[in-house]
Design a protein around this motif. Sequence first.
Motif, PDB file in Angstrom:
ATOM      1  N   VAL A   3      -4.355  -4.264 -44.050  1.00  0.00           N
ATOM      2  CA  VAL A   3      -3.917  -2.916 -44.374  1.00  0.00           C
ATOM      3  C   VAL A   3      -2.702  -2.595 -43.514  1.00  0.00           C
ATOM      4  N   SER A   4      -1.601  -2.219 -44.168  1.00  0.00           N
ATOM      5  CA  SER A   4      -0.386  -1.810 -43.464  1.00  0.00           C
ATOM      6  C   SER A   4      -0.128  -0.344 -43.781  1.00  0.00           C
ATOM      7  N   ILE A   5       0.204   0.427 -42.743  1.00  0.00           N
ATOM      8  CA  ILE A   5       0.454   1.849 -42.940  1.00  0.00           C
ATOM      9  C   ILE A   5       1.842   2.176 -42.442  1.00  0.00           C
ATOM     10  N   GLU A   6       2.623   2.824 -43.298  1.00  0.00           N
ATOM     11  CA  GLU A   6       3.969   3.268 -42.936  1.00  0.00           C
ATOM     12  C   GLU A   6       3.980   4.787 -42.966  1.00  0.00           C
ATOM     13  N   CYS A  11       3.868  12.124 -45.617  1.00  0.00           N
ATOM     14  CA  CYS A  11       2.684  11.374 -46.018  1.00  0.00           C
ATOM     15  C   CYS A  11       2.734   9.976 -45.398  1.00  0.00           C
ATOM     16  N   CYS A  12       1.783   9.160 -45.742  1.00  0.00           N
ATOM     17  CA  CYS A  12       1.755   7.775 -45.284  1.00  0.00           C
ATOM     18  C   CYS A  12       1.702   6.854 -46.495  1.00  0.00           C
ATOM     19  N   LYS A  13       2.410   5.737 -46.408  1.00  0.00           N
ATOM     20  CA  LYS A  13       2.378   4.719 -47.459  1.00  0.00           C
ATOM     21  C   LYS A  13       1.438   3.625 -46.976  1.00  0.00           C
ATOM     22  N   VAL A  14       0.395   3.319 -47.759  1.00  0.00           N
ATOM     23  CA  VAL A  14      -0.603   2.334 -47.386  1.00  0.00           C
ATOM     24  C   VAL A  14      -0.494   1.148 -48.331  1.00  0.00           C
ATOM     25  N   GLN A  15      -0.386  -0.057 -47.732  1.00  0.00           N
ATOM     26  CA  GLN A  15      -0.334  -1.277 -48.525  1.00  0.00           C
ATOM     27  C   GLN A  15      -1.532  -2.129 -48.144  1.00  0.00           C
ATOM     28  N   ARG A  27      -9.761  -0.194 -50.277  1.00  0.00           N
ATOM     29  CA  ARG A  27      -9.290   1.007 -50.985  1.00  0.00           C
ATOM     30  C   ARG A  27     -10.365   2.088 -50.991  1.00  0.00           C
ATOM     31  N   ARG A  28     -11.606   1.687 -51.305  1.00  0.00           N
ATOM     32  CA  ARG A  28     -12.708   2.649 -51.314  1.00  0.00           C
ATOM     33  C   ARG A  28     -12.950   3.233 -49.926  1.00  0.00           C
ATOM     34  N   MET A  29     -12.844   2.388 -48.891  1.00  0.00           N
ATOM     35  CA  MET A  29     -13.034   2.868 -47.517  1.00  0.00           C
ATOM     36  C   MET A  29     -11.943   3.861 -47.133  1.00  0.00           C
ATOM     37  N   LEU A  30     -10.702   3.566 -47.497  1.00  0.00           N
ATOM     38  CA  LEU A  30      -9.596   4.467 -47.183  1.00  0.00           C
ATOM     39  C   LEU A  30      -9.744   5.805 -47.891  1.00  0.00           C
ATOM     40  N   ILE A  31     -10.131   5.766 -49.148  1.00  0.00           N
ATOM     41  CA  ILE A  31     -10.332   7.011 -49.911  1.00  0.00           C
ATOM     42  C   ILE A  31     -11.447   7.828 -49.271  1.00  0.00           C
ATOM     43  N   SER A  32     -12.538   7.161 -48.860  1.00  0.00           N
ATOM     44  CA  SER A  32     -13.649   7.856 -48.226  1.00  0.00           C
ATOM     45  C   SER A  32     -13.204   8.490 -46.909  1.00  0.00           C
ATOM     46  N   LEU A  33     -12.447   7.756 -46.102  1.00  0.00           N
ATOM     47  CA  LEU A  33     -11.948   8.296 -44.834  1.00  0.00           C
ATOM     48  C   LEU A  33     -11.003   9.472 -45.059  1.00  0.00           C
ATOM     49  N   ALA A  34     -10.143   9.354 -46.074  1.00  0.00           N
ATOM     50  CA  ALA A  34      -9.211  10.451 -46.373  1.00  0.00           C
ATOM     51  C   ALA A  34      -9.981  11.691 -46.818  1.00  0.00           C
ATOM     52  N   ASP A  35     -11.015  11.497 -47.649  1.00  0.00           N
ATOM     53  CA  ASP A  35     -11.837  12.637 -48.085  1.00  0.00           C
ATOM     54  C   ASP A  35     -12.542  13.281 -46.901  1.00  0.00           C
ATOM     55  N   GLU A  36     -13.077  12.458 -45.975  1.00  0.00           N
ATOM     56  CA  GLU A  36     -13.724  12.988 -44.776  1.00  0.00           C
ATOM     57  C   GLU A  36     -12.749  13.805 -43.956  1.00  0.00           C
ATOM     58  N   GLY A  37     -11.532  13.290 -43.806  1.00  0.00           N
ATOM     59  CA  GLY A  37     -10.501  13.981 -43.039  1.00  0.00           C
ATOM     60  C   GLY A  37     -10.167  15.327 -43.633  1.00  0.00           C
ATOM     61  N   GLN A  38     -10.143  15.411 -44.950  1.00  0.00           N
ATOM     62  CA  GLN A  38      -9.846  16.680 -45.621  1.00  0.00           C
ATOM     63  C   GLN A  38     -10.921  17.707 -45.309  1.00  0.00           C
ATOM     64  N   THR A  39     -12.199  17.315 -45.405  1.00  0.00           N
ATOM     65  CA  THR A  39     -13.263  18.282 -45.151  1.00  0.00           C
ATOM     66  C   THR A  39     -13.362  18.598 -43.678  1.00  0.00           C
ATOM     67  N   THR A  40     -13.093  17.614 -42.814  1.00  0.00           N
ATOM     68  CA  THR A  40     -13.159  17.866 -41.377  1.00  0.00           C
ATOM     69  C   THR A  40     -12.074  18.843 -40.957  1.00  0.00           C
TER      70      THR A  40
END
Length: 103
Positions: A3-6, A11-15, A27-40
């Motif tokens: 996973v590379s993050i720019e 925003c951030c570009k994730v490859q 991809r599923r883990m990143l989406i889950s973490l992003a969703d957690e971050g939104q609610t947190t």
Amino acid sequence: AKVSIEKLDDCCKVQISGTPEQVDRARRMLISLADEGQTTRHAESSDQMRVPLSMVGRVIGRGGDTIQRLQRESGARLDVNTRDGDPCLVRISGSHDACSRAR
């Protein structure tokens, strides 16, 4: 998967690279973490309390040990402002539960 993050301006570009299974799992883990971050982020809370200047040393501890332990155990962030006189303002931020534990 690799996973590379720019970081960009707004925003951030994730490859993600790897086998199709690895990419899908990452991809599923990143989406889950992003969703957690939104609610947190929306559940953030802050509080403040005044502490006599004579007691600030006990809150901070030798070398910052006590305040670091409080932050670690509560999950909240504590900021002590000693510049504005006595009593000192201690800002507590984090989730509602973390702020309650720190207090």
